[in-house]
Design an enzyme around this catalytic site. Structure first.
Site, PDB file in Angstrom:
ATOM      1  N   ALA A  45       0.841  -1.196   0.000  1.00  0.00           N
ATOM      2  CA  ALA A  45       0.000   0.000   0.000  1.00  0.00           C
ATOM      3  C   ALA A  45       0.874   1.242   0.000  1.00  0.00           C
ATOM      4  CB  ALA A  45      -0.923   0.003   1.217  1.00  0.00           C
ATOM      5  N   ASP A  46       0.316   2.321  -0.539  1.00  0.00           N
ATOM      6  CA  ASP A  46       0.988   3.610  -0.489  1.00  0.00           C
ATOM      7  C   ASP A  46      -0.068   4.673  -0.211  1.00  0.00           C
ATOM      8  OD1 ASP A  46       3.644   5.042  -1.056  1.00  0.00           O
ATOM      9  OD2 ASP A  46       2.196   6.207  -2.203  1.00  0.00           O
ATOM     10  N   THR A  47       0.178   5.498   0.808  1.00  0.00           N
ATOM     11  CA  THR A  47      -0.784   6.516   1.223  1.00  0.00           C
ATOM     12  C   THR A  47      -0.150   7.899   1.118  1.00  0.00           C
ATOM     13  OG1 THR A  47      -1.831   4.971   2.768  1.00  0.00           O
ATOM     14  CG2 THR A  47      -2.276   7.311   3.101  1.00  0.00           C
TER      15      THR A  47
END
Length: 198
Positions: free
Chosen positions: A71-73
């Site tokens: 994931a990348d936020t």
């Protein structure tokens, strides 16, 4: 249940997976290229980076049956990315910009197993109250903003600033749990086993 690999060193993501009953997983942090084309939309940016993380983890893993979660936020205000502040002055600038306004928190979630790879975005709108200079300086003095994108963590003292959220709260913490649960199920991981808590 297949082996689960979290391609992240984030303690918050580990904590959130535990919250939905997923405690038996390995952590593999690949060296992935996190550059991106600035002409992409916020959703396209986070999806692109999460895919790179998942693909790098898959190359290192050596287990074609493992389910890899990456994931990348990122935090965006008026389409511009707000990363982690490098100084208290930069944190002050970010929080002042967020004051009294709505911003977006976007996460790209990528899951892969064998040759199958799926990426989906999640976006949450967060509105801040109008903040005084004194409140911003007091918050910065706690040290909390310095390692967080957008210079705040919603699960901490910055909860005092949030007047409204549209979307997944957990996305703002770094992992949209409803989306992750749906994707895990489609990859053969059932979290609702029907067993009672001990």
């Amino acid at each position: 249940m297949p082996r689960i690999i979290l391609a992240s060193q984030s303690p918050r993501r580990r904590q959130l997976l535990g919250q939905i009953g997923l405690t038996d997983f390995d952590i593999l942090v690949p060296d992935a290229d996190e550059s991106y084309d600035p002409s992409l939309t916020p959703q396209e940016i986070v999806c692109s980076i999460s895919r790179k993380k998942a693909e790098a983890a898959r190359a290192l893993c050596g287990d074609s049956d493992a389910v890899i979660l990456a994931a990348d936020t990122m935090v965006f205000l008026d389409g511009l990315r707000l990363g982690k502040p490098h100084s208290e002055a930069e944190a002050f600038q970010m929080l002042s910009a967020l004051s009294g306004r709505e911003h977006l928190v976007c996460t790209g979630v990528t899951m892969c197993r064998g040759d199958r790879l799926e990426t989906r975005p999640e976006t949450t709108a967060v509105r801040f109250a109008s903040l005084s200079e004194e409140d911003i300086r007091r918050y910065i003095a706690t040290g909390e903003p310095m390692d967080k994108a957008g210079a705040y963590g919603i699960q901490g003292l910055a909860a005092l600033f949030v007047t409204g959220i549209a979307g997944d709260y957990f996305n703002v913490m770094g992992l949209p749990l409803h989306l992750v649960g749906e994707m895990l199920r489609s990859f053969g991981v059932e979290l609702l086993s029907g067993r009672a808590e001990p």
